[in-house]
Write an enzyme that holds these catalytic residues in place. Structure first.
Site, PDB file in Angstrom:
ATOM      1  N   ASP A 110      -8.688  -1.597  -9.162  1.00 11.61           N
ATOM      2  CA  ASP A 110      -8.946  -2.532  -8.074  1.00 11.61           C
ATOM      3  C   ASP A 110      -9.785  -3.739  -8.467  1.00 11.61           C
ATOM      4  OD1 ASP A 110      -7.501  -1.553  -5.848  1.00 11.61           O
ATOM      5  OD2 ASP A 110      -8.945   0.081  -5.623  1.00 11.61           O
ATOM      6  N   ASP A 171      -0.453  -0.389  -3.765  1.00 18.13           N
ATOM      7  CA  ASP A 171      -1.537  -1.365  -3.703  1.00 18.13           C
ATOM      8  C   ASP A 171      -1.759  -2.063  -5.048  1.00 18.13           C
ATOM      9  OD1 ASP A 171      -1.767   1.110  -2.246  1.00 18.13           O
ATOM     10  OD2 ASP A 171      -3.698   0.508  -1.450  1.00 18.13           O
ATOM     11  N   ARG A 243       0.511  -0.680   5.811  1.00 19.63           N
ATOM     12  CA  ARG A 243      -0.145  -1.590   4.879  1.00 19.63           C
ATOM     13  C   ARG A 243       0.492  -1.511   3.492  1.00 19.63           C
ATOM     14  NH1 ARG A 243      -4.984  -0.105   5.401  1.00 19.63           N
ATOM     15  NH2 ARG A 243      -5.658   0.551   3.330  1.00 19.63           N
ATOM     16  N   TRP A 247       1.638  -4.561   1.186  1.00 18.78           N
ATOM     17  CA  TRP A 247       1.248  -4.777  -0.211  1.00 18.78           C
ATOM     18  C   TRP A 247       2.485  -5.062  -1.070  1.00 18.78           C
ATOM     19  CZ3 TRP A 247      -3.361  -5.884   0.519  1.00 18.78           C
ATOM     20  CH2 TRP A 247      -4.409  -5.024   0.853  1.00 18.78           C
ATOM     21  N   SER A 364      -7.099  10.830   6.604  1.00 15.03           N
ATOM     22  CA  SER A 364      -8.459  11.222   6.219  1.00 15.03           C
ATOM     23  C   SER A 364      -9.463  10.997   7.344  1.00 15.03           C
ATOM     24  CB  SER A 364      -8.906  10.429   4.982  1.00 15.03           C
ATOM     25  OG  SER A 364      -8.043  10.653   3.898  1.00 15.03           O
TER      26      SER A 364
END
Length: 393
Positions: A110, A171, A243, A247, A364
């Site tokens: 990331d 991602d 999402r 991405w 989660s």
């Protein structure tokens, strides 16, 4: 007045009205962003990075090594770009300076978000070589995670330290932009070649026949083959986490910008069509957190996915003349929704976050139906793309 001239004048008036509406959205949203960002900057400790607002009224913060750390500095750079105000330049430099420990950080994929997002803006707006070098160093750290047998950059480390499974998430496409930039800065093709190889294998393996994508693929490091797919932050292995779809759309649009590889453009178009034509897309074009969440229409929305999609569509529109009008109108409708009272947070509320109703990971039970910092970042990016948009027909 001739009929032809009347038609031309009418079209000009319609275009002018559309442009005026778009600029009104931009002005309103950046005015609110300035108010909210000033509040957030006053509340956030110097070495902490706002992640999300929590339902108990507090802000969740991360250290520089949290994957969201680049977005708040990035938001401030966008404010500086929009306003030209020196106070935002000072704040952006101050907040970005806290990312220095990431220069050689190899423990996550990331760093493209963490370093690339704010520092690409910083370098573009200031031409300060410090930011360029920070991206080059972070790119060197990122490619250390590349496995030539698998042909991909590892996303997450395994807690037991073992090589398998080699997990790759959609991602990760977003982190390739920094590699392309590093290659341009240095002339070193390693960064570009690894980015292209990663994109090629993501294109090959990550998408389903219906043009949706998996969140997580697990590879075997000895054979390079996919051994399993996982639902990750989506509802299930066979569903479509919203999402993640965004991405993919954004990532392949960006890859086309750097490579002009038609395969990447075709993939981005298919992802755009998946979004626009999905039967479970709400009227305001802000998707549910998963396109197949079982409780639709009573499931949480994901405004962050909408913001990423709007930004991607405004870039993609430039590359697909026959779809330009559709993609532009869709992006503008998304931004109109996000700038409405339903999503745009009132000044002084929720500790300075900008847009509401995003979802981090519903499986989660983390960051569900709250403002999240990357939603704000891509909303501001999309607004600036809307402000500067010029038709390419």
């Amino acid at each position: 007045m001739t009929r032809t001239l009347r038609i031309i004048l009418t079209l000009c008036l319609v275009a002018s009205a559309g442009t005026g509406a778009a600029q009104s959205i931009v002005r309103k949203s950046f005015t609110r962003a300035a108010q909210q960002t000033a509040l957030m900057d006053s509340l956030a400790p110097a070495d902490r990075f706002p992640a999300s607002w929590e339902h108990d009224g507090t802000t969740r913060y991360n250290s520089a090594k949290g994957w969201i750390s680049g977005f708040f500095p990035g938001n401030i750079w966008y404010l500086y770009e929009y306003t030209g105000d020196a106070k935002w330049l000072e704040a952006a430099r101050r907040r970005t300076a806290q990312l220095e420990p990431l220069r050689h950080y190899t423990q996550t994929h990331d760093v493209g978000f963490m370093v690339g997002c704010p520092c690409s803006l910083a370098y573009r707006l200031t031409r300060d070589d410090y930011y360029k070098q920070l991206m080059i160093d972070a790119s060197e750290a990122l490619i250390s995670r590349f496995n030539p047998t698998v042909g991909l950059i590892r996303s997450w480390n395994n807690k037991d330290g073992k090589a398998n499974p080699f997990r790759v998430i959609i991602d990760n496409m977003m982190n390739l932009e920094m590699l392309f930039l590093a290659s341009e800065f240095t002339g070193d093709r390693r960064y570009r070649d690894i980015a292209v190889t990663h994109a090629d294998n993501t294109l090959k393996n990550h998408f389903r026949a219906d043009n949706s994508c998996f969140h997580i693929l697990c590879y075997d490091t000895e054979t390079g083959k996919v051994v399993t797919q996982k639902g990750g932050q989506g509802y299930s292995q066979t569903s479509a986490w919203s999402r993640g779809q965004s991405w993919g759309l954004y990532g392949f649009t960006m890859c086309y910008r750097f490579t002009h590889d038609r395969r990447y453009l075709d993939r981005a178009v298919k992802s755009a069509e998946y979004f626009i034509n999905h039967p479970n897309l709400p009227e305001d074009m802000v998707p549910y957190w998963d396109y197949y969440a079982p409780g639709i229409p009573d499931e949480p929305r994901d405004a962050s996915a909408a913001a990423v999609t709007a930004s991607a569509l405004l870039e993609l529109a430039k590359y697909v003349p026959e779809k330009e009008k559709l993609y532009y109108k869709t992006a503008k409708k998304i931004l109109h929704s996000l700038a409405s009272d339903r999503y745009l947070i009132p000044a002084g509320k929720k500790n300075g976050f900008l847009i509401d109703h995003s979802v981090g990971s519903k499986p989660s039970k983390s960051q569900v139906d709250v403002p999240i910092i990357y939603g704000d970042y891509y909303f501001l990016e999309a607004l600036l793309r809307l402000k500067n948009y010029k038709s390419h027909k």
